[in-house]
Design a protein around this motif. Structure first.
Motif, PDB file in Angstrom:
ATOM      1  N   PHE A   1       9.622  -8.720  -9.264  1.00 56.63           N
ATOM      2  CA  PHE A   1       8.258  -8.843  -8.750  1.00 56.63           C
ATOM      3  C   PHE A   1       8.006  -7.823  -7.634  1.00 56.63           C
ATOM      4  O   PHE A   1       6.910  -7.269  -7.528  1.00 56.63           O
ATOM      5  N   THR A   2       9.042  -7.592  -6.827  1.00 57.34           N
ATOM      6  CA  THR A   2       8.934  -6.587  -5.765  1.00 57.34           C
ATOM      7  C   THR A   2       8.768  -5.195  -6.381  1.00 57.34           C
ATOM      8  O   THR A   2       7.896  -4.412  -5.979  1.00 57.34           O
ATOM      9  N   LYS A   3       9.604  -4.889  -7.390  1.00 55.05           N
ATOM     10  CA  LYS A   3       9.504  -3.582  -8.047  1.00 55.05           C
ATOM     11  C   LYS A   3       8.141  -3.420  -8.733  1.00 55.05           C
ATOM     12  O   LYS A   3       7.550  -2.333  -8.713  1.00 55.05           O
ATOM     13  N   ALA A   4       7.644  -4.515  -9.314  1.00 53.65           N
ATOM     14  CA  ALA A   4       6.358  -4.438 -10.015  1.00 53.65           C
ATOM     15  C   ALA A   4       5.217  -4.111  -9.055  1.00 53.65           C
ATOM     16  O   ALA A   4       4.289  -3.377  -9.410  1.00 53.65           O
ATOM     17  N   ALA A   5       5.279  -4.655  -7.834  1.00 52.44           N
ATOM     18  CA  ALA A   5       4.200  -4.393  -6.866  1.00 52.44           C
ATOM     19  C   ALA A   5       4.129  -2.898  -6.565  1.00 52.44           C
ATOM     20  O   ALA A   5       3.038  -2.320  -6.445  1.00 52.44           O
ATOM     21  N   VAL A   6       5.294  -2.269  -6.464  1.00 50.43           N
ATOM     22  CA  VAL A   6       5.330  -0.833  -6.178  1.00 50.43           C
ATOM     23  C   VAL A   6       4.891  -0.039  -7.418  1.00 50.43           C
ATOM     24  O   VAL A   6       4.116   0.914  -7.321  1.00 50.43           O
ATOM     25  N   GLU A   7       5.351  -0.479  -8.586  1.00 48.72           N
ATOM     26  CA  GLU A   7       4.995   0.248  -9.809  1.00 48.72           C
ATOM     27  C   GLU A   7       3.489   0.215 -10.059  1.00 48.72           C
ATOM     28  O   GLU A   7       2.867   1.225 -10.409  1.00 48.72           O
ATOM     29  N   MET A   8       2.853  -0.966  -9.871  1.00 49.13           N
ATOM     30  CA  MET A   8       1.401  -1.026 -10.128  1.00 49.13           C
ATOM     31  C   MET A   8       0.629  -0.175  -9.122  1.00 49.13           C
ATOM     32  O   MET A   8      -0.418   0.388  -9.453  1.00 49.13           O
ATOM     33  N   ALA A   9       1.176  -0.053  -7.898  1.00 49.76           N
ATOM     34  CA  ALA A   9       0.517   0.807  -6.897  1.00 49.76           C
ATOM     35  C   ALA A   9       0.593   2.286  -7.319  1.00 49.76           C
ATOM     36  O   ALA A   9      -0.332   3.062  -7.051  1.00 49.76           O
TER      37      ALA A   9
ATOM     38  N   ARG B   1       0.868  -1.183   0.000  1.00 53.25           N
ATOM     39  CA  ARG B   1       0.000   0.000   0.000  1.00 53.25           C
ATOM     40  C   ARG B   1       0.899   1.225   0.000  1.00 53.25           C
ATOM     41  O   ARG B   1       1.760   1.359   0.871  1.00 53.25           O
ATOM     42  N   ILE B   2       0.693   2.101  -1.005  1.00 55.38           N
ATOM     43  CA  ILE B   2       1.410   3.378  -1.023  1.00 55.38           C
ATOM     44  C   ILE B   2       0.437   4.453  -0.551  1.00 55.38           C
ATOM     45  O   ILE B   2      -0.626   4.643  -1.157  1.00 55.38           O
ATOM     46  N   HIS B   3       0.790   5.111   0.555  1.00 58.41           N
ATOM     47  CA  HIS B   3      -0.058   6.155   1.135  1.00 58.41           C
ATOM     48  C   HIS B   3       0.389   7.523   0.640  1.00 58.41           C
ATOM     49  O   HIS B   3       1.584   7.746   0.419  1.00 58.41           O
ATOM     50  N   THR B   4      -0.600   8.428   0.483  1.00 62.55           N
ATOM     51  CA  THR B   4      -0.284   9.782   0.014  1.00 62.55           C
ATOM     52  C   THR B   4      -0.871  10.815   0.978  1.00 62.55           C
ATOM     53  O   THR B   4      -1.756  10.488   1.779  1.00 62.55           O
ATOM     54  N   ASP B   5      -0.399  12.055   0.839  1.00 61.48           N
ATOM     55  CA  ASP B   5      -0.848  13.097   1.773  1.00 61.48           C
ATOM     56  C   ASP B   5      -2.258  13.591   1.461  1.00 61.48           C
ATOM     57  O   ASP B   5      -2.830  14.336   2.237  1.00 61.48           O
ATOM     58  N   ASP B   6      -2.837  13.202   0.318  1.00 58.95           N
ATOM     59  CA  ASP B   6      -4.233  13.613   0.117  1.00 58.95           C
ATOM     60  C   ASP B   6      -5.211  12.455   0.274  1.00 58.95           C
ATOM     61  O   ASP B   6      -6.368  12.534  -0.130  1.00 58.95           O
ATOM     62  N   GLY B   7      -4.728  11.353   0.851  1.00 59.15           N
ATOM     63  CA  GLY B   7      -5.644  10.275   1.236  1.00 59.15           C
ATOM     64  C   GLY B   7      -5.786   9.151   0.226  1.00 59.15           C
ATOM     65  O   GLY B   7      -6.356   8.113   0.541  1.00 59.15           O
ATOM     66  N   ILE B   8      -5.299   9.349  -1.003  1.00 59.65           N
ATOM     67  CA  ILE B   8      -5.370   8.249  -1.977  1.00 59.65           C
ATOM     68  C   ILE B   8      -4.352   7.179  -1.576  1.00 59.65           C
ATOM     69  O   ILE B   8      -3.220   7.500  -1.217  1.00 59.65           O
ATOM     70  N   VAL B   9      -4.794   5.923  -1.645  1.00 57.07           N
ATOM     71  CA  VAL B   9      -3.902   4.800  -1.335  1.00 57.07           C
ATOM     72  C   VAL B   9      -3.805   3.912  -2.578  1.00 57.07           C
ATOM     73  O   VAL B   9      -4.829   3.519  -3.146  1.00 57.07           O
ATOM     74  N   GLY B  10      -2.574   3.625  -3.015  1.00 57.55           N
ATOM     75  CA  GLY B  10      -2.372   2.751  -4.179  1.00 57.55           C
ATOM     76  C   GLY B  10      -2.058   1.339  -3.725  1.00 57.55           C
ATOM     77  O   GLY B  10      -1.367   1.139  -2.727  1.00 57.55           O
ATOM     78  N   LEU B  11      -2.583   0.342  -4.495  1.00 57.89           N
ATOM     79  CA  LEU B  11      -2.385  -1.068  -4.139  1.00 57.89           C
ATOM     80  C   LEU B  11      -1.482  -1.776  -5.131  1.00 57.89           C
ATOM     81  O   LEU B  11      -1.570  -1.556  -6.345  1.00 57.89           O
ATOM     82  N   GLY B  12      -0.621  -2.649  -4.572  1.00 57.53           N
ATOM     83  CA  GLY B  12       0.217  -3.503  -5.412  1.00 57.53           C
ATOM     84  C   GLY B  12       0.289  -4.894  -4.822  1.00 57.53           C
ATOM     85  O   GLY B  12      -0.080  -5.107  -3.668  1.00 57.53           O
ATOM     86  N   GLU B  13       0.744  -5.837  -5.648  1.00 57.56           N
ATOM     87  CA  GLU B  13       0.824  -7.237  -5.206  1.00 57.56           C
ATOM     88  C   GLU B  13       2.053  -7.877  -5.847  1.00 57.56           C
ATOM     89  O   GLU B  13       2.227  -7.792  -7.060  1.00 57.56           O
ATOM     90  N   ALA B  14       2.895  -8.493  -5.024  1.00 60.35           N
ATOM     91  CA  ALA B  14       4.037  -9.252  -5.553  1.00 60.35           C
ATOM     92  C   ALA B  14       3.783 -10.728  -5.326  1.00 60.35           C
ATOM     93  O   ALA B  14       3.453 -11.142  -4.218  1.00 60.35           O
ATOM     94  N   SER B  15       3.921 -11.523  -6.399  1.00 61.35           N
ATOM     95  CA  SER B  15       3.886 -12.978  -6.255  1.00 61.35           C
ATOM     96  C   SER B  15       5.212 -13.396  -5.643  1.00 61.35           C
ATOM     97  O   SER B  15       6.265 -13.014  -6.133  1.00 61.35           O
TER      98      SER B  15
END
Ligand SMILES: [Mg+2]
Length: 372
Positions: A101-109, A38-52
């Motif tokens: 896969f780790t980098k991809a989870a962050v990128e998709m978020a 989960r990438i958190h932001t200062d305006d409340g939007i949260v991005g989701l990612g998943e690594a296999s």
């Protein structure tokens, strides 16, 4: 908008009984650990990612992924504007080697945040749909002929028009399994095989010849992932199109295989490539080199599968109508961690008409499957 923090959640969701995948890669895929981001932001939007987390594939697991994100990616990303996806991905690509896969989870978020901020699904940010739905195929585990045939019959009854069979275990067993599946599904279902690198060169040539009479339309990763040179030799020795999967992580891998003439098709994953953007670069290159692309799978859950659908629906170089994609992860699990299931039907995957990746976590389920 600025990124405030990155959060990682290790989870493990049980596979349905009888759905474990046995392949030429060795061992059986019976449990599925993932790392949610989960990438958190200062305006409340949260991005989701998943690594296999499939160490046999990528050397990554829960612990390595969480460590690399906390130690290297979080310091690079905090304070940055998350909608600058391409620049941020470029920056963190070099923060540590590999671990795609780790980098991809962050990128998709990051894409998820960019979509939510724009009020648009990710596929619209990628240029819009190039197809109404993504054709998909089933994957039959490398089990005994009778259970393999039963799985194949089930898949046809569900509505799948294409499938592949895992091979690369033992030559006679491989032939018996493919024969049983072809007899079970009849002549009209598209059928391929995936050896997951399980054959040696001499075995591969003979067995592919034996499989010819079952009307197989592709052979996926017949040889070990590192062996592009022999893959090129094999491709020249057989008539069945070759899909390179474990051999293609990066754009450079794709360029090398193209130069060697080692593949007719690349299997691209969001995870293997290190994100939606890098996966699209491979597809664009492939298109210019006359190589087809499909989307492969490590049996992703809802978040990872959503990223795959957005990629495949918006990328012209992914020739899913020729080689259907493996966007089938959610069928394998007892449960998912997203609130509403994705519109992933047998044979046809569609994205949600919602901003970002279009998925929300079910917090109760995340807690239930959290690895403590
Ligand atoms: Mg494969």
């Amino acid at each position: 908008m600025k990124i405030t923090r990155l959060e990682t959640i290790p989870i493990c969701v049980p596979l349905k009984a009888g759905f474990a995948i046995r392949s030429g890669r060795g061992g059986a895929h019976t449990v599925s650990p993932f790392l949610l981001v989960r990438i958190h932001t200062d305006d409340g939007i949260v991005g989701l990612g998943e690594a296999s987390c499939t160490p046999r594939w990528s050397g990554e697991d829960h612990v390595t992924g969480a460590h690399l994100i906390r130690t290297y990616l979080e310091p690079l990303l905090v304070g940055e504007n998350p909608i600058e996806v391409a620049r941020l991905t470029q920056n963190f690509r070099l923060a540590f080697a590999g671990n795609h896969f780790t980098k991809a989870a962050v990128e998709m978020a990051l894409w998820d945040i960019a979509g939510q901020a724009a009020g648009k699904p990710v596929y619209e940010l990628l240029g819009g749909k190039v197809r109404e739905f993504v054709p998909t195929k089933w994957s039959v585990s490398g089990v005994e002929p009778e259970p393999a045939a039963a799985i194949a019959r089930w898949a046809v009854a569900q509505g799948f028009k294409a499938m592949k069979v895992k091979v690369g275990t033992e030559p006679d067993a491989d032939v018996a399994r493919v024969r049983a599946v072809r007899e079970a599904i009849g002549p009209d279902i598209k059928l391929g095989v995936d050896a997951n690198g399980g054959w040696a060169m001499d075995v591969a040539v003979k067995i592919i010849e034996r499989l010819g009479k079952f009307g197989i339309c592709f052979v996926e990763q017949p040889l070990s992932p590192e062996d592009g040179v022999h893959l090129a030799d094999l491709r020249k020795a057989i008539l069945v199109p070759v899909i390179a999967d474990e051999s293609v992580y990066t754009l450079q891998d794709a360029m090398m295989l193209a130069r060697l003439g080692a593949a007719d098709v690349f299997a691209i994953y969001v995870g293997k490539a290190g994100g939606i953007g890098p996966a699209r670069q491979i597809a664009e290159f492939a298109q210019s080199a006359g190589i087809k692309c499909t989307v492969g799978s490590n049996l992703e859950l809802g978040v990872g599968s959503a990223a795959m659908v957005h990629l495949a629906i918006a990328t012209p170089g992914i020739t899913a109508e020729k080689i259907p994609c493996d966007i089938i992860g959610p069928f394998f699990y007892e449960d998912d961690i997203v609130r509403q299931p994705l519109p992933i039907a047998p044979g046809a995957a569609r994205p949600k008409l919602a901003p970002g990746l279009g998925v929300e976590l079910d917090e109760e389920k995340v807690e239930r499957y959290r690895v403590k």
